[in-house]
Write a protein that holds these residues in place. Structure first.
Motif, PDB file in Angstrom:
ATOM      1  N   VAL A 191     -11.680  39.557  91.132  1.00 34.41           N
ATOM      2  CA  VAL A 191     -10.539  38.930  91.795  1.00 34.41           C
ATOM      3  C   VAL A 191      -9.958  39.848  92.866  1.00 34.41           C
ATOM      4  O   VAL A 191      -9.603  39.397  93.961  1.00 34.41           O
ATOM      5  CB  VAL A 191      -9.470  38.543  90.753  1.00 34.41           C
ATOM      6  N   VAL A 192      -9.879  41.148  92.590  1.00 34.22           N
ATOM      7  CA  VAL A 192      -9.363  42.080  93.593  1.00 34.22           C
ATOM      8  C   VAL A 192     -10.271  42.113  94.815  1.00 34.22           C
ATOM      9  O   VAL A 192      -9.806  42.106  95.963  1.00 34.22           O
ATOM     10  CB  VAL A 192      -9.210  43.490  92.989  1.00 34.22           C
TER      11      VAL A 192
ATOM     12  N   PHE B  83      -0.308  43.052  98.894  1.00 33.27           N
ATOM     13  CA  PHE B  83      -1.018  42.996  97.616  1.00 33.27           C
ATOM     14  C   PHE B  83      -1.018  44.360  96.923  1.00 33.27           C
ATOM     15  O   PHE B  83      -0.900  44.436  95.699  1.00 33.27           O
ATOM     16  CB  PHE B  83      -2.448  42.517  97.863  1.00 33.27           C
ATOM     17  N   ASN B  84      -1.144  45.446  97.701  1.00 33.80           N
ATOM     18  CA  ASN B  84      -1.176  46.786  97.120  1.00 33.80           C
ATOM     19  C   ASN B  84       0.087  47.093  96.322  1.00 33.80           C
ATOM     20  O   ASN B  84       0.033  47.763  95.287  1.00 33.80           O
ATOM     21  CB  ASN B  84      -1.337  47.838  98.223  1.00 33.80           C
ATOM     22  N   TYR B  85       1.231  46.613  96.808  1.00 35.03           N
ATOM     23  CA  TYR B  85       2.488  46.825  96.090  1.00 35.03           C
ATOM     24  C   TYR B  85       2.689  45.794  94.981  1.00 35.03           C
ATOM     25  O   TYR B  85       3.114  46.126  93.877  1.00 35.03           O
ATOM     26  CB  TYR B  85       3.670  46.747  97.059  1.00 35.03           C
TER      27      TYR B  85
ATOM     28  N   LEU C  25      -1.990  54.909  97.358  1.00 35.93           N
ATOM     29  CA  LEU C  25      -0.593  55.321  97.558  1.00 35.93           C
ATOM     30  C   LEU C  25       0.398  54.170  97.335  1.00 35.93           C
ATOM     31  O   LEU C  25       1.387  54.351  96.604  1.00 35.93           O
ATOM     32  CB  LEU C  25      -0.423  55.922  98.959  1.00 35.93           C
ATOM     33  N   PRO C  26       0.218  52.992  97.935  1.00 36.61           N
ATOM     34  CA  PRO C  26       1.173  51.904  97.646  1.00 36.61           C
ATOM     35  C   PRO C  26       1.189  51.504  96.182  1.00 36.61           C
ATOM     36  O   PRO C  26       2.239  51.128  95.645  1.00 36.61           O
ATOM     37  CB  PRO C  26       0.670  50.759  98.532  1.00 36.61           C
ATOM     38  N   TYR C  27       0.032  51.584  95.519  1.00 37.91           N
ATOM     39  CA  TYR C  27      -0.014  51.257  94.094  1.00 37.91           C
ATOM     40  C   TYR C  27       0.863  52.216  93.292  1.00 37.91           C
ATOM     41  O   TYR C  27       1.654  51.793  92.438  1.00 37.91           O
ATOM     42  CB  TYR C  27      -1.458  51.324  93.614  1.00 37.91           C
ATOM     43  N   LEU C  28       0.750  53.515  93.574  1.00 38.54           N
ATOM     44  CA  LEU C  28       1.562  54.495  92.857  1.00 38.54           C
ATOM     45  C   LEU C  28       3.037  54.373  93.201  1.00 38.54           C
ATOM     46  O   LEU C  28       3.909  54.491  92.327  1.00 38.54           O
ATOM     47  CB  LEU C  28       1.056  55.911  93.183  1.00 38.54           C
ATOM     48  N   ILE C  29       3.327  54.107  94.478  1.00 38.33           N
ATOM     49  CA  ILE C  29       4.727  53.922  94.881  1.00 38.33           C
ATOM     50  C   ILE C  29       5.300  52.655  94.261  1.00 38.33           C
ATOM     51  O   ILE C  29       6.459  52.609  93.826  1.00 38.33           O
ATOM     52  CB  ILE C  29       4.836  53.886  96.416  1.00 38.33           C
ATOM     53  N   GLY C  30       4.479  51.601  94.201  1.00 40.60           N
ATOM     54  CA  GLY C  30       4.943  50.354  93.612  1.00 40.60           C
ATOM     55  C   GLY C  30       5.311  50.488  92.154  1.00 40.60           C
ATOM     56  O   GLY C  30       6.213  49.777  91.662  1.00 40.60           O
TER      57      GLY C  30
ATOM     58  N   PRO D  12     -10.341  48.930  87.820  1.00 41.91           N
ATOM     59  CA  PRO D  12     -10.852  47.711  88.478  1.00 41.91           C
ATOM     60  C   PRO D  12     -10.143  47.405  89.792  1.00 41.91           C
ATOM     61  O   PRO D  12     -10.760  46.869  90.721  1.00 41.91           O
ATOM     62  CB  PRO D  12     -10.618  46.602  87.442  1.00 41.91           C
ATOM     63  N   TYR D  13      -8.853  47.756  89.882  1.00 38.35           N
ATOM     64  CA  TYR D  13      -8.143  47.589  91.147  1.00 38.35           C
ATOM     65  C   TYR D  13      -8.766  48.466  92.229  1.00 38.35           C
ATOM     66  O   TYR D  13      -9.017  48.012  93.352  1.00 38.35           O
ATOM     67  CB  TYR D  13      -6.668  47.938  90.965  1.00 38.35           C
ATOM     68  N   LEU D  14      -9.054  49.727  91.904  1.00 39.29           N
ATOM     69  CA  LEU D  14      -9.597  50.654  92.892  1.00 39.29           C
ATOM     70  C   LEU D  14     -11.014  50.257  93.302  1.00 39.29           C
ATOM     71  O   LEU D  14     -11.315  50.134  94.499  1.00 39.29           O
ATOM     72  CB  LEU D  14      -9.594  52.070  92.325  1.00 39.29           C
ATOM     73  N   TYR D  15     -11.885  50.015  92.319  1.00 44.15           N
ATOM     74  CA  TYR D  15     -13.274  49.694  92.642  1.00 44.15           C
ATOM     75  C   TYR D  15     -13.389  48.327  93.328  1.00 44.15           C
ATOM     76  O   TYR D  15     -14.194  48.151  94.247  1.00 44.15           O
ATOM     77  CB  TYR D  15     -14.123  49.721  91.373  1.00 44.15           C
TER      78      TYR D  15
END
Length: 325
Positions: A190-191, A204-206, A150-155, A217-220
């Protein structure tokens, strides 16, 4: 013949004298260079010893502070938390909700708290205390996964503003740029290291959306990095509930249970510290390797680090804006 011989002798004497002077000069220069090198080596050794001594002094001071704080907490803080916070929560959980409803509430809290930059640790503790390692782990992973997406999509909607906001912290920007570079495996690694390291993952999520980080790669990497933290929270939650039952319930711990809890607690603390130190060291090594490969980029400071962050949207989610509504 005699004048020529005397001139030759004089020239030979002058050449011998000049060669002697040059050899003496070379000898002095070499000896001075050796002395300077030895002096520099000694200075480096002294600096290393001084830094090592400072590290041990800081470690001793921090251990002393941690011990004092722990004793104060055990004396006054723990009883207050058990009587005023933990026991009421457990009683409320037992009477207000059924377990399915409570599981949904915990998943929702783990999913929404990161959106508002609220720590989700208490919800993880509750999941561990109430549901244990099996269902508690599933609840934590489902909730935190949603809370990372959710923060990734909002960001993505506020990417330019986040880009401007991050200019205030150029060092953090450099670390974020490191996360968005390289291959799929590099970004995944790195993530995962960011999740284990002390870097605040709610920010970091935003912030990661301002890099070239791809979504998968961010999700996994986020899921892989959250697994150790989930087990640590579950264990600490179970330990807190065991202590609460022993202190305020009718349960009495045997000697074997006390020894087991003490040893497992020490192992959990050491594991947490080891994961944190390893992640921080690995991130520093990656950053140093990048600086070695690209010195011109590493020499830039201040807002120039943020100027290198790309402004294009990650390809995996670029189709979202193109889908007709």
């Amino acid at each position: 013949m005699m004048p020529d011989s005397s001139e030759e002798l004089e020239k030979h004497a002058n050449s011998v004298h000049q060669s002697t002077e040059s050899s003496e000069y070379v000898r002095l220069v070499i000896s001075n260079e050796l002395v300077a090198a030895e002096t520099e080596t000694l200075q480096l050794q002294v600096e290393k010893r001084g830094k090592r001594l400072q590290w041990w002094i800081k470690a001793f001071i921090w251990c002393f502070i941690i011990i004092i704080v722990t004793l104060i907490f055990l004396k006054w803080g723990a009883p207050f938390l058990f009587e005023k916070v933990l026991i009421p929560i457990l009683q409320w959980e037992a009477t207000a909700f059924g377990r399915p409803v409570l599981a949904i509430v915990l998943v929702a809290s783990l999913a929404l708290f990161p959106v508002f930059l609220i720590p989700s640790g208490p919800s993880m503790w509750l999941a561990g205390m109430i549901f244990g390692y099996g269902l508690g782990f599933v609840i934590i992973m489902v909730g935190t996964t949603i809370g990372m997406v959710l923060p990734y999509l909002i960001g993505l909607l506020f990417r330019d503003r986040i880009h401007q906001w991050l200019k205030r912290w150029p060092q953090k920007a450099a670390m974020l740029r490191l996360a968005g570079e390289g291959s799929w495996w590099h970004q995944f690694r790195v993530v995962a290291l960011f999740r284990v390291s002390p870097f605040p993952y709610t920010i970091f999520n935003y912030a990661i959306v301002v890099t070239s980080m791809r979504f998968w790669p961010y999700l996994y990497g986020s899921i892989a990095g959250m697994v150790p933290e989930a087990f640590i929270y579950i264990y600490s939650g179970r330990l807190i509930r065991t202590l609460a039952d022993a202190q305020y319930g009718n349960r009495h711990l045997t000697t074997v249970e006390i020894v087991y809890n003490v040893i497992s607690f020490i192992i959990a603390v050491i594991t947490t510290i080891a994961f944190t130190v390893y992640a921080k060291r690995a991130l520093n090594e990656l950053k140093m390797a990048e600086a070695t490969e690209e010195p011109s980029r590493a020499s830039n400071i201040g807002g120039s680090e943020m100027e290198q962050l790309p402004l294009e949207r990650p390809k995996q989610l670029a189709f979202i804006s193109k889908v007709p509504v």
